[in-house]
Every structure is written in C-alpha cells, then in structure tokens.
Design an enzyme around this catalytic site. Structure first.
Site, PDB file in Angstrom:
ATOM      1  N   ARG A  35     -11.413   9.506   0.341  1.00  0.00           N
ATOM      2  CA  ARG A  35     -12.070   8.670  -0.265  1.00  0.00           C
ATOM      3  C   ARG A  35     -13.645   8.847  -0.432  1.00  0.00           C
ATOM      4  O   ARG A  35     -14.490   8.734  -1.347  1.00  0.00           O
ATOM      5  CB  ARG A  35     -11.647   7.056  -0.135  1.00  0.00           C
ATOM      6  CG  ARG A  35     -10.708   6.587  -0.805  1.00  0.00           C
ATOM      7  CD  ARG A  35     -10.384   5.148  -0.380  1.00  0.00           C
ATOM      8  NE  ARG A  35      -9.425   4.735  -0.988  1.00  0.00           N
ATOM      9  CZ  ARG A  35      -8.530   3.530  -0.557  1.00  0.00           C
ATOM     10  NH1 ARG A  35      -8.618   3.015   0.560  1.00  0.00           N
ATOM     11  NH2 ARG A  35      -7.706   3.053  -1.310  1.00  0.00           N
ATOM     12  N   LYS A 201       6.992  -4.592  -0.426  1.00  0.00           N
ATOM     13  CA  LYS A 201       7.376  -5.764  -1.066  1.00  0.00           C
ATOM     14  C   LYS A 201       7.580  -5.859  -2.625  1.00  0.00           C
ATOM     15  O   LYS A 201       6.780  -5.304  -3.244  1.00  0.00           O
ATOM     16  CB  LYS A 201       6.287  -6.888  -0.764  1.00  0.00           C
ATOM     17  CG  LYS A 201       6.175  -7.205   0.500  1.00  0.00           C
ATOM     18  CD  LYS A 201       5.267  -8.525   0.733  1.00  0.00           C
ATOM     19  CE  LYS A 201       4.749  -8.977   2.036  1.00  0.00           C
ATOM     20  NZ  LYS A 201       3.355  -9.262   1.990  1.00  0.00           N
ATOM     21  N   GLY A 351      -3.080   3.356  -1.743  1.00  0.00           N
ATOM     22  CA  GLY A 351      -3.414   3.908  -0.583  1.00  0.00           C
ATOM     23  C   GLY A 351      -2.321   4.794   0.187  1.00  0.00           C
ATOM     24  O   GLY A 351      -2.572   5.844   0.478  1.00  0.00           O
ATOM     25  N   GLY A 374      -3.560  -1.727  -5.882  1.00  0.00           N
ATOM     26  CA  GLY A 374      -3.721  -2.890  -6.506  1.00  0.00           C
ATOM     27  C   GLY A 374      -4.422  -2.552  -7.882  1.00  0.00           C
ATOM     28  O   GLY A 374      -4.057  -3.302  -8.846  1.00  0.00           O
TER      29      GLY A 374
HETATM   30  P1  AMP Z   1       2.894  -1.273   0.235  1.00  0.00           P
HETATM   31  O1  AMP Z   1       1.929  -1.524   0.976  1.00  0.00           O
HETATM   32  O2  AMP Z   1       3.751  -2.643  -0.268  1.00  0.00           O
HETATM   33  O3  AMP Z   1       2.968  -0.142  -0.704  1.00  0.00           O
HETATM   34  O4  AMP Z   1       4.019  -0.639   1.348  1.00  0.00           O
HETATM   35  C1  AMP Z   1       3.888   0.610   2.110  1.00  0.00           C
HETATM   36  C2  AMP Z   1       4.600   0.659   3.240  1.00  0.00           C
HETATM   37  O5  AMP Z   1       5.954   0.356   3.064  1.00  0.00           O
HETATM   38  C3  AMP Z   1       4.563   1.835   3.835  1.00  0.00           C
HETATM   39  O6  AMP Z   1       3.971   1.712   5.146  1.00  0.00           O
HETATM   40  C4  AMP Z   1       6.313   2.179   4.541  1.00  0.00           C
HETATM   41  O7  AMP Z   1       6.343   2.602   5.770  1.00  0.00           O
HETATM   42  C5  AMP Z   1       6.761   0.920   4.275  1.00  0.00           C
HETATM   43  N1  AMP Z   1       8.194   1.126   3.519  1.00  0.00           N
HETATM   44  C6  AMP Z   1       8.723   1.978   2.854  1.00  0.00           C
HETATM   45  N2  AMP Z   1       9.999   1.743   2.790  1.00  0.00           N
HETATM   46  C7  AMP Z   1      10.415   0.870   3.346  1.00  0.00           C
HETATM   47  C8  AMP Z   1      11.754   0.281   3.818  1.00  0.00           C
HETATM   48  N3  AMP Z   1      12.863   0.896   3.313  1.00  0.00           N
HETATM   49  N4  AMP Z   1      11.717  -0.598   4.624  1.00  0.00           N
HETATM   50  C9  AMP Z   1      10.580  -1.059   5.135  1.00  0.00           C
HETATM   51  N5  AMP Z   1       9.372  -0.611   5.050  1.00  0.00           N
HETATM   52  C10 AMP Z   1       9.349   0.303   4.111  1.00  0.00           C
END
Ligand code: AMP
Length: 395
Positions: A35, A201, A351, A374
């Site tokens: 960045r 999520k 990110g 986002g």
């Molecule tokens: P986000 O910030 O929502 O894009 O989430 C990213 C994070 O989701 C990363 O740090 C991953 O380690 C986590 N992640 C990806 N797949 C899974 C999973 N199956 N279970 C739990 N966490 C996950």
C-alpha cells in the site's frame, strides 16, 4: 468526471494527500508495504510540481490509549523516507501548535506525515464519525485536498469527507486507477463473468451477493462463509463457522438461484486452527461433530475450475480457506493458479485476498489487485461512496 491532482497548479501550495497507509505492522516492522508503494506515484507527482506535501492516513482501529503505541505511523514515515529518498518529517500528533509550526516552516517539495488520524477516535470517535470541527481544522492546514485512499472511499470520515467539504479537492492517481479498473466490472463486463467469494462472514458479503447475483453468471462460495450456506442446504457442518441469523437468507438465495450459487463439495477439516495440525479431506456430508472446515478440498477446486476456465471476467474477494495457517492454504493458492491461467480479466479485492496474492507470488499475474476490500465491494454493488461523491466535478 471528477477532478484529479492534475487539474490543479500545485506549485508552492500546501497539498494534503489522504493516503492509505493501513499496513500490517508487527513490533515496529512493516510486514507488507504494497500500500505504501502504491501511494508513491501521487506523492512524487506532487513534489515534482513543487508542492508542500502533507500526508495523512489511518492505521488499524484505535480503541484504547494502549493502541496508540501499536498503531503509530512512525514506521511508515521511516519507510517512506527511504522509498522517496527524501526525509519525511513525522509529526506524532494529529493537531496542535507543533503540527501547525511544522507546516508553517515547510519549504516546497518537503513532506510531512501526520500521526494516525484514528487517534482522534479516542475522543468521541471524531475521525470515524466525521466530526465537523475536526474536518474543518484539518482542511485549514492546507490549500488543496487530494484523496488517494481507496480503502476508505466508502466511509464518511473527517480525514476524507470532512476535509474535502472545506477546500478545493481532487483524486490521486491510485484512486483514479482503482475506479478505472473496477468500472470494467460494472460497465458491461465481458461474459462469462464469475465471482468468487470467501472470507469469514456471510454478513459482510450479503450486499454483494444480492446485488451481483443477477449481473454475474456464477458466484462460487468458499471460506468460512460457505458453511452457513452448507448448513442452510441441510448439511451437518460440525464445528465450522456458522452465522445462525443468516441461515434463512442463505436458504432463500439457494432456492432462488440453485444454478448460480456454487458451494464446495469437499473440504479440509481439523479440530484446531494450528500450523501443520492433523487434517482430513472430507466430502461435505462426512464432516464430524468436533471438526471445522478450514479450506476447500481438491474436488471443489476441480468444480470451481470448470466454472472459471472459459470466463472473460473474474472478481474475487475473500480467501477460500485459512491461508495464513499451514495445511489450509492450498485452496486459495490453487485458485490463484487457476484464475491466472485463464484468459479472463482478473480483479482481486480485499486486504486478506491481496495479501494472499502477494504471499503466493501471484500479484503480478492478476489484472488488478485492489487496495480496498469493503470499498471494492461497495463500488461493485453500486452503493454511493461518500468520500468520492464529495470530490469536485471537472467543469
Ligand atoms: P474476511 O476478513 O471476512 O475476508 O475474512 C478473512 C479471513 O477468513 C482470513 O483471515 C481467513 O483465515 C478466514 N477464513 C477463510 N476460510 C475460513 C474458514 N473456513 N473458517 C474460518 N475462517 C476462515
């Protein structure tokens, strides 16, 4: 068309550039400086034009006094000085006499970096709630405001919307480039167009799923968010991530778009998220009660490949597994291999996904890696972006 930095005569002017220096820092060491590097073009241009350059950025979320040590921008000033080959004066305050004196004493081409704008959040969330007085005060420090922080363009903060409301303004090169690249996906994207969504999520991605399901041909779902969908489809997901309050949304989407929403058919499971822990390859009807699904499996990769091979446009946000942990990185890594072997225009946002692209050395093989997670989702959803909307139009 929005005004850009090129629409202003910057010579001798105090130019405030809102950058995105929200980089991972551990014990004072910057772990990924992409960045910072992406902000150099705008800073160098402003200096070349003879501006007095005042840089601002947020870093992390500042909630307690202790966070101040963790989220100081000092290491960024040091790194920037090396990259620019010019001393960047760091002011460890976000307001006050010391800052004002430093700005008054600036010569043309000098560069100052102000401390993390979110330090102001300790005092009634002034930065994040766009406190009017704060925006006005920061604007009073400069003559022209340039927004070059795409990662927060969907936010109404004092350091973007607030400053821009008070002085002449325009976009920096990074934001201009992001908009140009993302517009390829909103303005008649070449078909087939497939979206890959992952990350932790479902709730973060509902807007994009609901908005883009009719525009994209397919949405492939991996990561933690896949398990709420799998549970809604009737599978036992053991101890995997699940957002119970989103089950009915997932069920409804699966009923309405059974051929468009593509879920994993196998996953890698374990009972703990730890490097090199014991893992199992399971079909999704074989997950045991104490296991969590932490990556997509090889058969899912084959299925996803079939949907991606002939695509002309691919957008990806959110890793499909816990790629930071050894044993659960394969799905994310292989998916980079698959998409970079297609002829598609590939755009990766967010990110974590951007970090995964750098970690696995695919950054240069992707058409565009967006600096905003986002923000890129909001742009694709067609949501109004307040810090972009406020920027002056060209006459
Ligand atoms: P986000 O910030 O929502 O894009 O989430 C990213 C994070 O989701 C990363 O740090 C991953 O380690 C986590 N992640 C990806 N797949 C899974 C999973 N199956 N279970 C739990 N966490 C996950």
């Amino acid at each position: 068309m929005k005004k850009t930095i090129k629409d202003y005569d910057l010579s001798g002017k105090k130019v405030i550039i809102r950058c995105d220096f929200n980089v991972p820092i551990e014990n004072g060491i910057i772990k990924d400086e992409s960045r910072i590097k992406k902000s150099l073009k705008t800073i160098r241009y402003a200096r070349k034009q003879g501006a007095k350059v005042i840089l601002m950025s947020h870093l992390g979320r500042v909630k307690t006094i202790e966070d101040k040590e963790k989220y100081t921008l000092k290491p960024v000033a040091e790194r920037l000085s090396k990259l620019l080959r010019k001393k960047v004066k760091f002011i460890n305050e976000t307001r006050g006499q010391n800052l004002e004196n430093a700005i008054d004493n600036m010569k043309d081409k000098d560069v100052i970096l102000i401390e993390n704008t979110r330090f102001e959040d300790l005092d009634g969330k002034k930065e994040s709630n766009n406190d009017k007085e704060l925006g006005k005060y920061w604007a009073s420090l400069g003559d022209i405001f340039i927004n070059d922080a795409f990662g927060t363009i969907h936010r109404s903060h004092a350091s973007n919307l607030g400053i821009a409301s008070n002085i002449p303004n325009g976009l920096g090169f990074l934001v201009e480039e992001e908009i140009k690249k993302l517009t390829k996906l909103t303005n008649k994207p070449r078909k087939p167009y497939t979206i890959i969504l992952g990350g932790a999520k479902v709730s973060d991605k509902i807007g994009v799923i609901s908005n883009l399901i009719t525009k994209a041909d397919y949405i492939l779902i991996g990561g933690g968010m896949a398990f709420t969908f799998l549970k809604a489809a009737g599978f036992n997901i053991g101890s995997s991530l699940c957002e119970r309050e989103k089950l009915s949304y997932c069920k409804e989407m699966l009923e309405n778009y059974p051929d468009k929403l593509i879920l994993p058919i196998d996953v890698i499971t374990a009972t703990e998220i730890k490097d090199n822990t014991k893992t199992h390859e399971r079909f999704i009807n074989e997950i045991e009660e104490d296991e969590m699904g932490l990556d997509i499996g090889p058969r899912t990769l084959e299925v996803f490949k079939q949907y991606l091979d002939d695509c002309k446009t691919i957008f990806w946000n959110g890793p499909v597994g816990c790629f930071e942990t050894k044993g659960f990185e394969n799905g994310t890594k292989e998916l980079f291999e698959i998409i970079t072997n297609t002829k598609a225009y590939t755009l990766v946002g967010g990110g974590d996904t951007a970090r995964a692209a750098t970690t696995f050395n695919y950054e240069n093989k992707i058409s565009h890696v967006s600096t905003g997670g986002g923000a890129s989702l909001a742009f694709l959803e067609g949501i109004e972006l307040p810090a972009l909307k406020i920027i002056n139009e060209k006459k």
